[in-house]
Scaffold this active site. Structure first.
Site, PDB file in Angstrom:
ATOM      1  N   ASP A 199     -17.027  -0.647   3.980  1.00  0.00           N
ATOM      2  CA  ASP A 199     -15.855   0.171   3.685  1.00  0.00           C
ATOM      3  C   ASP A 199     -15.598   0.214   2.177  1.00  0.00           C
ATOM      4  O   ASP A 199     -16.400  -0.289   1.388  1.00  0.00           O
ATOM      5  CB  ASP A 199     -14.639  -0.338   4.462  1.00  0.00           C
ATOM      6  CG  ASP A 199     -14.089  -1.649   3.937  1.00  0.00           C
ATOM      7  OD1 ASP A 199     -14.872  -2.457   3.393  1.00  0.00           O
ATOM      8  OD2 ASP A 199     -12.875  -1.885   4.068  1.00  0.00           O
TER       9      ASP A 199
ATOM     10  N   ARG B  90       0.833  -1.201   0.000  1.00  0.00           N
ATOM     11  CA  ARG B  90       0.000   0.000   0.000  1.00  0.00           C
ATOM     12  C   ARG B  90       0.865   1.248   0.000  1.00  0.00           C
ATOM     13  O   ARG B  90       1.855   1.307   0.722  1.00  0.00           O
ATOM     14  CB  ARG B  90      -0.928   0.005   1.216  1.00  0.00           C
ATOM     15  CG  ARG B  90      -2.088   0.952   1.087  1.00  0.00           C
ATOM     16  CD  ARG B  90      -3.115   0.698   2.161  1.00  0.00           C
ATOM     17  NE  ARG B  90      -3.658  -0.651   2.108  1.00  0.00           N
ATOM     18  CZ  ARG B  90      -4.604  -1.089   2.925  1.00  0.00           C
ATOM     19  NH1 ARG B  90      -5.097  -0.305   3.849  1.00  0.00           N
ATOM     20  NH2 ARG B  90      -5.052  -2.325   2.821  1.00  0.00           N
TER      21      ARG B  90
ATOM     22  N   LYS C  56      -3.956  -6.487  -2.442  1.00  0.00           N
ATOM     23  CA  LYS C  56      -4.137  -7.650  -1.579  1.00  0.00           C
ATOM     24  C   LYS C  56      -3.971  -8.868  -2.475  1.00  0.00           C
ATOM     25  O   LYS C  56      -4.534  -8.918  -3.576  1.00  0.00           O
ATOM     26  CB  LYS C  56      -5.519  -7.634  -0.918  1.00  0.00           C
ATOM     27  CG  LYS C  56      -5.705  -6.450   0.034  1.00  0.00           C
ATOM     28  CD  LYS C  56      -7.107  -6.420   0.642  1.00  0.00           C
ATOM     29  CE  LYS C  56      -7.265  -5.226   1.580  1.00  0.00           C
ATOM     30  NZ  LYS C  56      -8.623  -5.128   2.157  1.00  0.00           N
TER      31      LYS C  56
ATOM     32  N   SER D 278      -8.660   0.131   0.097  1.00  0.00           N
ATOM     33  CA  SER D 278      -9.504  -0.214   1.244  1.00  0.00           C
ATOM     34  C   SER D 278     -10.131   1.035   1.854  1.00  0.00           C
ATOM     35  O   SER D 278     -10.871   1.739   1.190  1.00  0.00           O
ATOM     36  CB  SER D 278      -8.694  -1.007   2.270  1.00  0.00           C
ATOM     37  OG  SER D 278      -9.497  -1.456   3.318  1.00  0.00           O
ATOM     38  N   HIS D 279      -9.790   1.333   3.117  1.00  0.00           N
ATOM     39  CA  HIS D 279     -10.382   2.468   3.822  1.00  0.00           C
ATOM     40  C   HIS D 279      -9.418   3.646   3.928  1.00  0.00           C
ATOM     41  O   HIS D 279      -9.700   4.615   4.627  1.00  0.00           O
ATOM     42  CB  HIS D 279     -10.807   2.035   5.223  1.00  0.00           C
ATOM     43  CG  HIS D 279      -9.652   1.568   6.062  1.00  0.00           C
ATOM     44  ND1 HIS D 279      -9.047   0.350   5.852  1.00  0.00           N
ATOM     45  CD2 HIS D 279      -8.969   2.158   7.073  1.00  0.00           C
ATOM     46  CE1 HIS D 279      -8.054   0.209   6.715  1.00  0.00           C
ATOM     47  NE2 HIS D 279      -7.984   1.294   7.475  1.00  0.00           N
TER      48      HIS D 279
ATOM     49  N   HIS E   2     -13.624  -6.831   9.737  1.00  0.00           N
ATOM     50  CA  HIS E   2     -13.439  -8.037   8.924  1.00  0.00           C
ATOM     51  C   HIS E   2     -14.022  -9.235   9.680  1.00  0.00           C
ATOM     52  O   HIS E   2     -13.668  -9.483  10.829  1.00  0.00           O
ATOM     53  CB  HIS E   2     -11.953  -8.303   8.677  1.00  0.00           C
ATOM     54  CG  HIS E   2     -11.266  -7.262   7.854  1.00  0.00           C
ATOM     55  ND1 HIS E   2     -11.244  -7.297   6.481  1.00  0.00           N
ATOM     56  CD2 HIS E   2     -10.569  -6.155   8.212  1.00  0.00           C
ATOM     57  CE1 HIS E   2     -10.548  -6.257   6.025  1.00  0.00           C
ATOM     58  NE2 HIS E   2     -10.138  -5.547   7.053  1.00  0.00           N
TER      59      HIS E   2
ATOM     60  N   ASP F 295     -15.035  -5.312   2.269  1.00  0.00           N
ATOM     61  CA  ASP F 295     -14.685  -6.507   3.044  1.00  0.00           C
ATOM     62  C   ASP F 295     -14.919  -6.311   4.540  1.00  0.00           C
ATOM     63  O   ASP F 295     -14.642  -7.195   5.335  1.00  0.00           O
ATOM     64  CB  ASP F 295     -13.249  -6.972   2.766  1.00  0.00           C
ATOM     65  CG  ASP F 295     -12.187  -5.931   3.087  1.00  0.00           C
ATOM     66  OD1 ASP F 295     -12.541  -4.846   3.596  1.00  0.00           O
ATOM     67  OD2 ASP F 295     -10.998  -6.199   2.810  1.00  0.00           O
TER      68      ASP F 295
END
Length: 460
Positions: free
Chosen positions: A239, A17, A115, A105-106, A326, A243
């Site tokens: 989110d 990331r 991922k 993601s968030h 999650h 997920d």
């Protein structure tokens, strides 16, 4: 960017990331694709699925990633704009066993990342570092790959419809936060038989309404308002890559994911007595006794979706959950984290009751904080937590768990501080039986933290 064309600090504990245009650009992403493809081929993988979320940078990064993958000779199935769980699902449904999801993601809009699953395992830690080493040493395989496109959405929805039985047309409001869940969430819950009001289900990588992170209470204000002013019985929030699940009751109470796990554990253990249920270090202390009382075996573990999945395989756990939202079902689903599927399971349970909010609000509850963050410079969070693990003393503690930061257990509750693996922050959480006891635990932590961090930066 380093001389190698890649920054080491984007290779995190359970994903890759970074910031688009700084640590992530087309060149560096192509190198990542070459590394992932080489690793997959070396593990005798022939095909890899690739999907991306709704961020503005995702299509361009997807193109660069696929270019790198193809150069290693692997076949690519491009499944387009999807949620992260749909990418995981595709590796099972299409039997590729390997996949890459491009998602931030968030994280803030200028972030993105990857991922990864290779040979049926969501890779993490040393495996992710080995991808970096492969790039540095240019250990790339070469070949002539091929790419095809497939739409997985109908198959994914059909699998959930086959799995879930909602007992009555429960009325819900969903909030996708303009994230990737918007591509199918409304269709999914209507197809299950729920009556759905939808907020922010158009995919927009600018996130114009609120950030797609249901772990932050500020991002649930619109959902709470909708529940207060309509006939919806329950609110579900997702989110950016869908997920993770957030839940809000009719009265506006946020049911944090560790309390959601209490309900899920009770449901799953009815059919699987003696099974192991995993929860992460941020989760409520109530889970230990609750899981035992419902006939299960509680197991606390490190935070991180890939770390949890690996532990599930090791322990043959039937269910797992993280405070971040999650949730992993391994009873009649595939064992990966899926916010939409978790929402469907929630409705399956709650649709058996006339007052779903009363069921949720009656779950064991202590005085607790949400996740609290201390912003630091990149890498500083790991240095501080390591130092505190070595030197911090908690006189009144009954147990100190160091598997992931410091979780300090007291008679009345716990305090936690750990280094985030996705952003440069120290994450804190506290729980106790009363506000006074909570304040006492926080005071212990503040004394330790003030050796490294200015008082006004500590959020309690």
């Amino acid at each position: 960017m380093s001389k190698s064309g890649i920054e080491k600090n984007i290779f995190k504990a359970y994903d890759i990331r970074g910031i688009v245009g700084e640590s992530l650009d087309a060149f560096s992403v192509e190198l990542i694709g070459r590394s992932i493809g080489s690793e997959a081929v070396s593990q005798k993988q022939q095909t890899i699925c690739v999907g991306y979320d709704g961020r503005l940078s995702s299509p361009e990064l997807c193109e660069a990633l696929i270019k790198g993958l193809l150069s290693t000779g692997i076949k690519v199935i491009d499944i387009g704009l999807v949620t992260t769980p749909m990418l995981y699902f595709s590796t099972h449904f299409l039997e590729t066993h390997s996949g890459v999801m491009i998602t931030g993601s968030h994280n803030p809009p200028n972030y993105n990342g990857f991922k990864m699953m290779i040979a049926g395992e969501t890779i993490s830690s040393d495996q992710i570092q080995s991808l970096y080493e492969r790039i540095i040493n240019q250990r790339f395989l070469t070949g002539l790959g091929s790419s095809t496109q497939t739409n997985i959405q109908d198959h994914y929805l059909a699998a959930i419809y086959q799995d879930i039985n909602i007992h009555r047309p429960i009325k819900i409001t969903i909030d996708c936060g303009n994230g990737a869940g918007g591509i199918c969430a409304e269709e999914l819950f209507r197809g299950l038989g729920a009556e759905v009001k939808a907020l922010y289900c158009d995919v927009d990588g600018n996130f114009p309404n609120h950030h797609p992170d249901p772990s932050n209470p500020d991002n649930l204000i619109d959902l709470q308002h909708n529940l207060a002013t309509t006939d919806s019985e329950l609110g579900l929030a997702f989110d950016g890559d869908a997920d993770r699940l957030g839940v809000v009751t009719k009265s506006g109470e946020i049911i944090y994911p560790d309390r959601q796990l209490l309900l899920f554990a009770e449901s799953v253990l009815k059919n699987h007595p003696g099974a192991t249920v995993i929860f992460d270090v941020k989760s409520t202390k109530h889970l230990f006794q609750w899981i035992r009382d419902k006939g299960g075996v509680p197991l606390i573990w490190k935070t991180g979706h890939s770390l949890i999945k690996k532990k599930m395989k090791e322990s043959n756990a039937i269910l797992a959950g993280e405070m971040s939202g999650h949730t992993f079902f391994n009873d009649k689903w595939y064992g990966f984290d899926d916010g939409l599927y978790a929402g469907a399971r929630m409705l399956e349970i709650l649709s058996q009751f006339d007052d779903p909010s009363a069921v949720l609000e009656s779950l064991p509850k202590s005085v607790s904080t949400p996740e609290l963050n201390i912003q630091l410079d990149e890498g500083q969070q790991h240095q501080i937590i390591q130092a505190l693990q070595e030197e911090a003393i908690f006189v009144d503690a009954i147990n100190v768990i160091k598997i992931d930061g410091l979780r300090v257990e007291y008679e009345s509750g716990f305090g936690l501080m750990r280094a985030s693996n996705t952003t440069p922050v120290i994450v804190l959480r506290f729980e106790a039986e009363s506000a006074a006891e909570l304040a006492t635990i926080q005071k212990d932590f503040k004394v330790c933290l003030e050796k490294y961090i200015e008082k006004d930066r500590i959020p309690f």
